[in-house]
Design an enzyme around this catalytic site. Structure first.
Site, PDB file in Angstrom:
ATOM      1  N   GLY A   1       1.959   4.137  -3.529  1.00 54.14           N
ATOM      2  CA  GLY A   1       1.926   5.591  -3.378  1.00 54.14           C
ATOM      3  C   GLY A   1       3.221   6.233  -3.848  1.00 54.14           C
ATOM      4  O   GLY A   1       3.208   7.257  -4.547  1.00 54.14           O
TER       5      GLY A   1
ATOM      6  N   THR B 133      -3.866   8.776  -9.991  1.00 58.11           N
ATOM      7  CA  THR B 133      -5.157   8.812 -10.691  1.00 58.11           C
ATOM      8  C   THR B 133      -6.299   8.564  -9.715  1.00 58.11           C
ATOM      9  O   THR B 133      -6.101   7.987  -8.642  1.00 58.11           O
ATOM     10  CB  THR B 133      -5.217   7.733 -11.788  1.00 58.11           C
ATOM     11  OG1 THR B 133      -5.037   6.433 -11.189  1.00 58.11           O
ATOM     12  CG2 THR B 133      -4.151   7.955 -12.843  1.00 58.11           C
TER      13      THR B 133
ATOM     14  N   ASP C 250      -7.036   1.554  -4.493  1.00 58.21           N
ATOM     15  CA  ASP C 250      -6.295   1.464  -3.240  1.00 58.21           C
ATOM     16  C   ASP C 250      -7.240   1.402  -2.049  1.00 58.21           C
ATOM     17  O   ASP C 250      -7.086   0.560  -1.152  1.00 58.21           O
ATOM     18  CB  ASP C 250      -5.379   2.688  -3.128  1.00 58.21           C
ATOM     19  CG  ASP C 250      -4.302   2.516  -2.081  1.00 58.21           C
ATOM     20  OD1 ASP C 250      -3.699   1.440  -2.030  1.00 58.21           O
ATOM     21  OD2 ASP C 250      -4.077   3.453  -1.296  1.00 58.21           O
TER      22      ASP C 250
ATOM     23  N   ARG D  53       3.817   8.788  -7.251  1.00 57.63           N
ATOM     24  CA  ARG D  53       4.507  10.087  -7.257  1.00 57.63           C
ATOM     25  C   ARG D  53       5.754  10.051  -8.138  1.00 57.63           C
ATOM     26  O   ARG D  53       6.041  11.015  -8.857  1.00 57.63           O
ATOM     27  CB  ARG D  53       4.877  10.481  -5.824  1.00 57.63           C
ATOM     28  CG  ARG D  53       3.669  10.827  -4.956  1.00 57.63           C
ATOM     29  CD  ARG D  53       4.086  11.322  -3.585  1.00 57.63           C
ATOM     30  NE  ARG D  53       4.673  10.255  -2.782  1.00 57.63           N
ATOM     31  CZ  ARG D  53       3.964   9.434  -2.011  1.00 57.63           C
ATOM     32  NH1 ARG D  53       2.642   9.547  -1.961  1.00 57.63           N
ATOM     33  NH2 ARG D  53       4.561   8.507  -1.289  1.00 57.63           N
TER      34      ARG D  53
ATOM     35  N   ASP E  65       0.835  -1.197   0.000  1.00 59.22           N
ATOM     36  CA  ASP E  65       0.000   0.000   0.000  1.00 59.22           C
ATOM     37  C   ASP E  65       0.874   1.252   0.000  1.00 59.22           C
ATOM     38  O   ASP E  65       0.519   2.267  -0.618  1.00 59.22           O
ATOM     39  CB  ASP E  65      -0.915  -0.019   1.222  1.00 59.22           C
ATOM     40  CG  ASP E  65      -1.882   1.153   1.234  1.00 59.22           C
ATOM     41  OD1 ASP E  65      -2.145   1.712   0.155  1.00 59.22           O
ATOM     42  OD2 ASP E  65      -2.370   1.510   2.321  1.00 59.22           O
TER      43      ASP E  65
ATOM     44  N   ASP F  57      -7.827  -1.824   0.473  1.00 55.90           N
ATOM     45  CA  ASP F  57      -7.629  -1.677   1.922  1.00 55.90           C
ATOM     46  C   ASP F  57      -8.854  -2.144   2.699  1.00 55.90           C
ATOM     47  O   ASP F  57      -8.760  -2.917   3.655  1.00 55.90           O
ATOM     48  CB  ASP F  57      -7.347  -0.211   2.273  1.00 55.90           C
ATOM     49  CG  ASP F  57      -5.975   0.242   1.820  1.00 55.90           C
ATOM     50  OD1 ASP F  57      -5.130  -0.631   1.542  1.00 55.90           O
ATOM     51  OD2 ASP F  57      -5.751   1.462   1.740  1.00 55.90           O
TER      52      ASP F  57
END
Length: 224
Positions: free
Chosen positions: A54, A64, A71, A58, A50, A75
């Site tokens: 991220g 998006t 995501d 970046r 997770d 989770d």
């Protein structure tokens, strides 16, 4: 060497990582009641990825809305699958696991949907002080990790005490240490719902006022 940009969102690097997280979660679900080693490693790896997706988003400029939603759903579904198993392992505490699922899913869904309705670029952007504080990178990472660690420790304790520290189970110690943070995260999830409810109600009020203004006769014009 520069990587050529493209607009096929479905094969963006962070989303590919997201698909891998789903596969790992499914494997974890399959073995969750029978093999804690395979299930535990798959679940923990899925959770740790997770943070990786991220960083990838970046690094490759591939953030998006689809990726954010993927995501969030991964989770929520991953934690729900683990909590369902815990409710089966610890039936005396089933209500609390059910409550945790309800709070986690409902509050985050409302917050995400409201962010879309009000037109925010990200659900992590919010004027509320608590939300701004919570979504700071280090705080968010810490809260998510200790929350997952609490439930993972409860899961492992069903099968084994794990390593012993001065005669005490490491998993039990970690469960006691992380438990308060899991409760705090649930309370913050309730705050998500409160903030989203206020924002969504404001949208309703604005839209009702706009409809009334449109239905009112133009000043000075004779009404037949």
């Amino acid at each position: 060497m520069a990587i050529a940009e493209h607009d096929n969102v479905f094969i963006f690097v962070p989303n590919l990582i997201g698909y891998a997280r789903i596969v790992l979660a499914l494997i974890a679900f399959w073995f969750m009641s029978t093999n804690y080693v395979i299930s535990g490693w798959c679940y923990v790896t899925s959770a740790l990825l997770d943070a990786v997706d991220g960083h990838a988003a970046r690094a490759f400029n591939q953030s998006t809305r689809f990726g954010a939603m993927l995501d969030q759903l991964t989770d929520r579904c991953g934690t729900t699958g683990l909590l369902v198993t815990l409710a089966y392992f610890y039936p005396r505490y089933m209500f609390w696991f059910q409550l945790s699922i309800a709070i986690d899913v409902a509050c985050h869904w409302l917050f995400m949907q409201t962010s879309v309705v009000v037109g925010r670029s990200s659900h992590k952007v919010n004027e509320n002080f608590i939300m701004r504080l919570y979504y700071q990178k280090d705080i968010l990472t810490f809260m998510c990790c200790v929350n997952e660690l609490f439930y993972v420790c409860l899961y492992l304790l069903h099968f084994t005490y794990g390593p012993l520290i001065f005669g005490a189970s490491l998993f039990k110690i970690l469960a006691f240490l992380t438990g308060p943070f899991a409760v705090l995260k649930a309370l913050i999830s309730v705050m998500h719902a409160y903030v989203a409810g206020i924002d969504l109600a404001a949208v309703d009020v604005r839209e009702r006022q706009e409809r009334r203004q449109k239905s009112e006769p133009v000043s000075g014009k004779k009404v037949e």
